[in-house]
Design a protein around this motif. Structure first.
Motif, PDB file in Angstrom:
ATOM      1  N   ARG A  11       0.515   8.723  13.150  1.00  0.00           N
ATOM      2  CA  ARG A  11      -0.368   9.714  12.540  1.00  0.00           C
ATOM      3  C   ARG A  11      -0.417   9.597  11.018  1.00  0.00           C
ATOM      4  N   TRP A  12       0.700   9.237  10.384  1.00  0.00           N
ATOM      5  CA  TRP A  12       0.723   9.171   8.917  1.00  0.00           C
ATOM      6  C   TRP A  12      -0.203   8.080   8.399  1.00  0.00           C
ATOM      7  N   ILE A  13      -0.436   7.059   9.196  1.00  0.00           N
ATOM      8  CA  ILE A  13      -1.365   6.000   8.774  1.00  0.00           C
ATOM      9  C   ILE A  13      -2.789   6.545   8.767  1.00  0.00           C
ATOM     10  N   TRP A  14      -3.121   7.341   9.785  1.00  0.00           N
ATOM     11  CA  TRP A  14      -4.449   7.968   9.809  1.00  0.00           C
ATOM     12  C   TRP A  14      -4.604   8.912   8.616  1.00  0.00           C
ATOM     13  N   TRP A  15      -3.543   9.645   8.285  1.00  0.00           N
ATOM     14  CA  TRP A  15      -3.596  10.551   7.134  1.00  0.00           C
ATOM     15  C   TRP A  15      -3.743   9.775   5.832  1.00  0.00           C
ATOM     16  N   THR A  16      -3.077   8.627   5.739  1.00  0.00           N
ATOM     17  CA  THR A  16      -3.209   7.780   4.550  1.00  0.00           C
ATOM     18  C   THR A  16      -4.644   7.303   4.392  1.00  0.00           C
ATOM     19  N   ALA A  18      -7.312   8.709   5.674  1.00  0.00           N
ATOM     20  CA  ALA A  18      -8.144   9.884   5.354  1.00  0.00           C
ATOM     21  C   ALA A  18      -8.016  10.252   3.873  1.00  0.00           C
ATOM     22  N   ALA A  19      -6.804  10.173   3.337  1.00  0.00           N
ATOM     23  CA  ALA A  19      -6.598  10.479   1.917  1.00  0.00           C
ATOM     24  C   ALA A  19      -7.332   9.472   1.041  1.00  0.00           C
ATOM     25  N   LEU A  20      -7.284   8.198   1.423  1.00  0.00           N
ATOM     26  CA  LEU A  20      -8.019   7.176   0.675  1.00  0.00           C
ATOM     27  C   LEU A  20      -9.517   7.469   0.678  1.00  0.00           C
ATOM     28  N   LEU A  21     -10.047   7.816   1.843  1.00  0.00           N
ATOM     29  CA  LEU A  21     -11.480   8.099   1.952  1.00  0.00           C
ATOM     30  C   LEU A  21     -11.860   9.326   1.125  1.00  0.00           C
ATOM     31  N   LEU A  22     -11.031  10.358   1.166  1.00  0.00           N
ATOM     32  CA  LEU A  22     -11.309  11.556   0.361  1.00  0.00           C
ATOM     33  C   LEU A  22     -11.246  11.255  -1.133  1.00  0.00           C
ATOM     34  N   LEU A  23     -10.300  10.430  -1.543  1.00  0.00           N
ATOM     35  CA  LEU A  23     -10.185  10.075  -2.950  1.00  0.00           C
ATOM     36  C   LEU A  23     -11.406   9.288  -3.415  1.00  0.00           C
ATOM     37  N   VAL A  24     -11.831   8.326  -2.602  1.00  0.00           N
ATOM     38  CA  VAL A  24     -13.021   7.537  -2.956  1.00  0.00           C
ATOM     39  C   VAL A  24     -14.253   8.443  -2.985  1.00  0.00           C
ATOM     40  N   TRP A  25     -14.376   9.341  -2.033  1.00  0.00           N
ATOM     41  CA  TRP A  25     -15.499  10.284  -2.034  1.00  0.00           C
ATOM     42  C   TRP A  25     -15.469  11.149  -3.298  1.00  0.00           C
ATOM     43  N   PHE A 110      -8.458  -1.806   4.200  1.00  0.00           N
ATOM     44  CA  PHE A 110      -7.214  -1.218   4.699  1.00  0.00           C
ATOM     45  C   PHE A 110      -6.800  -1.886   6.015  1.00  0.00           C
ATOM     46  N   CYS A 111      -7.741  -2.055   6.928  1.00  0.00           N
ATOM     47  CA  CYS A 111      -7.426  -2.674   8.223  1.00  0.00           C
ATOM     48  C   CYS A 111      -7.020  -4.138   8.063  1.00  0.00           C
ATOM     49  N   ILE A 112      -7.755  -4.877   7.247  1.00  0.00           N
ATOM     50  CA  ILE A 112      -7.419  -6.284   7.029  1.00  0.00           C
ATOM     51  C   ILE A 112      -6.067  -6.411   6.340  1.00  0.00           C
ATOM     52  N   ALA A 113      -5.835  -5.595   5.321  1.00  0.00           N
ATOM     53  CA  ALA A 113      -4.568  -5.661   4.593  1.00  0.00           C
ATOM     54  C   ALA A 113      -3.396  -5.255   5.483  1.00  0.00           C
ATOM     55  N   ARG A 114      -3.573  -4.270   6.344  1.00  0.00           N
ATOM     56  CA  ARG A 114      -2.503  -3.875   7.274  1.00  0.00           C
ATOM     57  C   ARG A 114      -2.136  -5.048   8.161  1.00  0.00           C
ATOM     58  N   ARG A 115      -3.147  -5.750   8.623  1.00  0.00           N
ATOM     59  CA  ARG A 115      -2.887  -6.906   9.485  1.00  0.00           C
ATOM     60  C   ARG A 115      -2.189  -8.023   8.730  1.00  0.00           C
ATOM     61  N   GLY A 130      -4.120  -1.833  -1.728  1.00  0.00           N
ATOM     62  CA  GLY A 130      -5.196  -2.824  -1.723  1.00  0.00           C
ATOM     63  C   GLY A 130      -6.556  -2.199  -1.462  1.00  0.00           C
ATOM     64  N   ALA A 131      -6.616  -1.276  -0.511  1.00  0.00           N
ATOM     65  CA  ALA A 131      -7.881  -0.611  -0.190  1.00  0.00           C
ATOM     66  C   ALA A 131      -8.352   0.238  -1.361  1.00  0.00           C
ATOM     67  N   LEU A 132      -7.443   0.900  -2.021  1.00  0.00           N
ATOM     68  CA  LEU A 132      -7.802   1.751  -3.156  1.00  0.00           C
ATOM     69  C   LEU A 132      -8.299   0.922  -4.335  1.00  0.00           C
ATOM     70  N   VAL A 133      -7.645  -0.197  -4.590  1.00  0.00           N
ATOM     71  CA  VAL A 133      -8.027  -1.047  -5.714  1.00  0.00           C
ATOM     72  C   VAL A 133      -9.401  -1.662  -5.496  1.00  0.00           C
ATOM     73  N   THR A 134      -9.725  -2.041  -4.269  1.00  0.00           N
ATOM     74  CA  THR A 134     -11.017  -2.681  -4.021  1.00  0.00           C
ATOM     75  C   THR A 134     -12.164  -1.690  -3.881  1.00  0.00           C
TER      76      THR A 134
END
Length: 135
Positions: A11-16, A18-25, A110-115, A130-134
């Protein structure tokens, strides 16, 4: 496979994510209240004689004609022409599509970097950075 997002993802990954998406928004959403800019919107959109909507001729122009501008940007043209077909030269639609593309990019990176980082010590934290920087 390790790094996939699915129902068994903690669940914490989903929250992370979601937080990234909210920050970008939060960062990009103020653009919805802005007008088109004079940096390149005037050349690309407002004064572009080819911006008449999607057609076979406009697709040919986007992908093969370099006489209007010195650089080729067919995917950007395709996006702008599609937005123009949907709602004209309204800057809100243009900015909204841009924000949605940024949000999709955050999820993708985020998905690619996690992998890629699944077997390293960086793991999910590195993927989030990585997702936040890009974005």
């Amino acid at each position: 496979m390790k790094g996939d997002l699915n129902a068994t993802t903690p669940r914490w990954i989903w929250w992370t994510l979601a937080a990234l998406l909210l920050l970008v928004w939060a960062v990009f959403s103020p653009a919805l209240g802005f007008d088109l800019l004079s940096w390149d919107d005037d050349i690309n959109l407002q004064r572009n004689p080819h911006l008449t909507g999607l057609s076979v001729e406009s697709l040919r122009w986007m992908f093969f004609d370099l006489t209007y501008q010195w650089r080729s940007q067919p995917l950007a043209w395709l996006t702008w022409f599609t937005i123009y077909d949907l709602q004209g030269l309204n800057p809100v639609g243009d900015h909204l599509i841009n924000i949605l593309l940024h949000l999709a990019n955050v999820v993708l990176v985020f998905c690619i970097a996690r992998r890629l980082l699944a077997l390293t010590k960086l793991g999910e934290h590195g993927a989030a950075v990585g997702a936040l920087v890009t974005a």
